[in-house]
Design a protein around this motif. Structure first.
Motif, short mmCIF file in Angstrom:
data_model
loop_
_atom_site.label_atom_id
_atom_site.label_comp_id
_atom_site.label_asym_id
_atom_site.label_seq_id
_atom_site.Cartn_x
_atom_site.Cartn_y
_atom_site.Cartn_z
N UNK A 611 0.66 20.02 5.52
CA UNK A 611 -0.35 19.26 4.79
C UNK A 611 -0.44 17.87 5.42
N UNK A 612 -1.62 17.55 5.90
CA UNK A 612 -1.91 16.20 6.38
C UNK A 612 -2.69 15.47 5.30
N UNK A 613 -2.17 14.33 4.90
CA UNK A 613 -2.78 13.61 3.79
C UNK A 613 -2.29 12.18 3.78
N UNK A 614 -3.06 11.30 3.11
CA UNK A 614 -2.59 9.96 2.82
C UNK A 614 -2.36 9.78 1.32
N UNK A 615 -2.20 10.92 0.62
CA UNK A 615 -1.85 10.87 -0.80
C UNK A 615 -0.41 10.40 -0.95
N UNK A 616 -0.08 9.94 -2.14
CA UNK A 616 1.28 9.48 -2.40
C UNK A 616 2.24 10.66 -2.51
N UNK A 617 1.76 11.74 -3.13
CA UNK A 617 2.56 12.95 -3.24
C UNK A 617 1.63 14.15 -3.31
#
Length: 785
Positions: A611-617
């Protein structure tokens, strides 16, 4: 009649292969005396009356190499150049002859005439009406030739160009031919040369002092006087400031450079978010008549490189998030229409990239215009670290051509000269080139792309900004030892990935589409970017590369004919690493799962899910069942080991209290082709065009990620298809379908077709078909400006 004209000579050329080793097949070039007289009247190929009616009709830009077949060969450099039969080992396809006929009205007989070639690959000899006018050795920097004395006002004027691509300049696909625009510039004999304007500015608070340097040249056979003035307008043409008229006295065939200054109040600065461009109109008058007038677009900005704090644009700290790029694209090789430059820069900007390194050669002018207009910084690079007269001339032409572009913020004097970069030769050459740069453009500075670690010798001793090609592990030590020299990653990463492939395949020459594989000299994306992002002394860096490019296949050779380095493939389709960079290079909400979820042969077996993301979690679910929640480390990604079962793999992310969702699903069989044009309206100018991206989908409209169906294209209306591609780095299908039957197989669900407009105002239709699937039609409106 206009004071001057810039006439396109792109249309209606004739082309024929010559031969590098067979004189009879090279129109007797080497055994005919073409240079023993000023004008060759014999029945030679350079004679205007030579019969070329059977030659192939083409328009330029033209790259003849992209039309050649792929050839498996162990010849030196064949792999680097994409296994195309060009170079000294292929004499029958490495010489190209071009001829162009046009007429000039006799009423213009008091004018000056200049041929301008923006780029010919390479070693081009040029004749005009039988007169030899010059050779341009460079395959990348264009040149211009005054042909005023040779114009025929009573009949055809004929340009003849012999292009010799037997010797390479680079170690990557370069194409061959007149692959950039050709112009006829018609001016008064008192005129401003093509590179005769230099506009630069100093920002003072909210205002700017703009300096306009105007070179005026007199080609008359007597002394001439003129008046020169300039004014600045906004983008809508409103005059904001104007100089006084200044009288200039010019000797016979002499030139003079005039410096004038203007103040702009409340200057609007050029930035990545607001790439605002002003215009300078420079005017030359003789008596009461305007004899020459130019329009130069320019931007006002401030640039600061701080060795400890980083890079600042207009006082705002910015990390350079750059990509290196060569200049070819799927379907069309190096002969890109202008609209393709904008298409490609837009794709890079959408990913979050803010800077473009022209690797490793002078870019086409239209690329810089796209970067000026769209807000993309450019690192403009000289082909070689060399101070011979030839390369000094190339460097001067590059700087004078490009120094008005707002996007250009830094020069590069060369790249990876392993034999000299670390010794006294390299140091002395660098000092010579830096002095030339400082003289021609004191408003900017330079770097050099050095593949050296913590070594302060040679070029690095004198270069203002130290460039690192890889060796990211040594940047911290170098900074510690040289605290006052700014540091820039000129080439970083070099992760190799194949779009949509998740296992190493040495037979088809594919590598997994994740940030895991790289050559020995390189690193993963996360390795270099974490260092650059977290340390202020890094100005930033440039990924190798933004787009895949032809040639330089790595880590494999044949059947691999294209690189794997791109964040996007050669069509511009994103790979998974795209979402890593977009997560940390933009403020957009990014949540992306890979791989796809079509694995019938792996039921019950583990799948590595990223998973590529800039979410916190992020929490991952398979068919509604939670597989756990994980915290995202900045500039990283997340992984789960998932036992495969068909269905839906869903990710739910939380960012600043907001919920993000995405999913991948097991698709059904392919049922339809879907085609999306990047725009629905084109100009009926014979030059504009459209990129159409095609997907193979199932009955629910989901892209089938393993589809490889053959797709066929049918265009109706006054337009033409100029190329097809699919991003497969091992595909040997033709980019140009010579028989007129345009087709391309999908590669992992996608392919692409590129259309060029005609000149009629009418609706165009592109039918996209594939056997056994529902077809689709793309409608495009063709209109005047």
């Amino acid at each position: 009649m206009n004071a001057q004209e810039k006439i396109s000579l792109d249309e209606d050329w004739k082309f024929h292969f010559g031969h590098a080793s067979n004189l009879d097949k090279d129109f007797d070039y080497s055994k005919t005396a073409l240079l023993h007289k000023s004008n060759v009247f014999a029945t030679t190929i350079v004679n205007p009356k030579f019969v070329d009616t059977t030659w192939k009709k083409i328009n330029v830009p033209h790259d003849w190499v992209v039309e050649l077949p792929f050839v498996k060969s162990e010849q030196v450099e064949m792999d680097s150049h994409g296994y195309k039969p060009v170079g000294g080992a292929y004499p029958e396809t490495s010489i190209g002859w071009y001829r162009k006929h046009f007429t000039i009205e006799k009423s213009r007989n008091n004018k000056r005439f200049e041929l301008q070639f923006d780029g010919i690959y390479r070693n081009a000899e040029i004749w005009f009406n039988g007169f030899y006018v010059g050779t341009n050795f460079s395959g990348y920097v264009g040149n211009s030739y005054d042909v005023s004395d040779y114009i025929n006002f009573e009949g055809d004027n004929v340009i003849v160009v012999r292009v010799d691509a037997t010797q390479y300049e680079g170690w990557f696909y370069e194409g061959a031919g007149i692959y950039r625009h050709v112009w006829l510039n018609i001016t008064d004999k008192v005129f401003i040369p093509e590179d005769g304007i230099f506009v630069h500015s100093k920002v003072k608070g909210k205002n700017a002092e703009v300096t306009i340097e105007t070179t005026i040249q007199n080609n008359n056979l007597k002394n001439s006087n003129c008046f020169v003035y300039s004014y600045i307008t906004d983008r809508n043409g409103k005059i904001l400031a104007k100089t006084s008229k200044q009288k200039v006295a010019l000797g016979i065939r002499k030139d003079f450079t005039l410096k004038q200054k203007l103040n702009l109040n409340n200057a609007r600065l050029w930035s990545l978010e607001d790439p605002y461009l002003y215009r300078v109109i420079s005017v030359v008058k003789s008596g009461n008549q305007i004899v020459h007038q130019t329009k130069t677009r320019f931007g006002i900005k401030t640039v600061q490189f701080d060795a400890n704090k980083g890079f600042f644009l207009n006082g705002k700290k910015i990390k350079i998030q750059g990509t290196n790029n060569h200049q070819d694209h799927a379907g069309i090789g190096s002969a890109l229409p202008d609209y393709m430059q904008y298409y490609r820069i837009k794709l890079l900007k959408e990913m979050g990239s803010n800077s473009y390194r022209a690797s490793h050669n002078a870019p086409t002018p239209e690329l810089l215009e796209a970067c000026d207009s769209l807000g993309m910084l450019v690192l403009d690079e000289q082909r070689l670290l060399n101070s011979s007269p030839e390369y000094v001339d190339q460097f001067k032409r590059l700087i004078k051509r490009d120094r008005n572009h707002a996007s250009v913020f830094l020069w590069s004097i060369g790249n990876e000269e392993q034999n000299i970069q670390g010794n006294d030769y390299g140091k002395r050459i660098a000092q010579t080139l830096l002095a030339i740069q400082e003289d021609l453009d004191p408003t900017r500075t330079s770097t050099y792309a050095a593949d050296m670690a913590n070594e302060f010798k040679g070029v690095n001793e004198v270069i203002p900004i130290r460039g690192f090609n890889y060796r990211e592990f040594a940047v911290a030590d170098y900074h510690r030892d040289h605290l006052n020299q700014p540091l820039l990653g000129t080439e970083m990463g070099s992760t190799v990935t194949t779009r949509g492939i998740y296992e190493k395949d040495s037979i088809r020459a594919y590598v997994p589409d994740q940030d895991i594989t790289h050559p020995w000299w390189a690193s993963k994306a996360e390795t270099w970017w974490k260092l650059a992002a977290q340390n202020d002394y890094w100005l930033g860096g440039y990924v190798w590369t933004g787009f895949d490019y032809r040639g330089e296949p790595t880590p494999y050779k044949w059947p691999n004919i294209s690189s794997h380095f791109g964040i996007l493939d050669v069509c511009g389709f994103p790979k998974n690493i795209y979402y890593y960079y977009k997560s940390w290079w933009t403020n957009e909400d990014i949540l992306h799962i890979s791989p796809h979820w079509n694995w019938p042969e792996k039921v019950g077996k583990p799948i590595d899910v990223w998973v590529n993301s800039n979410a916190d979690e992020v929490e991952l679910f398979l068919n509604g069942k939670s597989l756990g929640k994980k915290t995202m480390e900045r500039n990283s990604h997340l992984q789960w080991n998932v036992t495969y079962e068909p269905g839906t793999l869903e990710a739910i992310g939380y960012k600043n209290g907001r919920k993000l969702t995405t999913k991948v699903e097991t698709t059904n069989h392919a049922t339809k082709v879907v085609a999306v044009a990047d725009k629905t309206t084109v100009l009926a100018d014979g030059k504009d065009g459209v990129v159409v991206n095609v997907s193979i989908v199932d009955d629910k409209g989901r892209e089938v990620p393993v589809a490889d169906n053959m797709v066929k294209f049918y265009i109706s209306g006054d337009a033409k298809i100029i190329g097809v591609g699919n991003g497969d780095p091992s595909s040997h299908e033709p980019d140009k379908c010579a028989d007129g039957t345009w087709q391309r197989s999908a590669f992992n669900g996608k392919c692409q077709v590129i259309i060029q407009a005609g000149k009629k105002i009418e609706d165009l239709k592109l039918e996209v078909k594939s056997n056994g699937l529902s077809s689709t039609v793309v409608e495009i409106n063709q209109k005047n400006k």
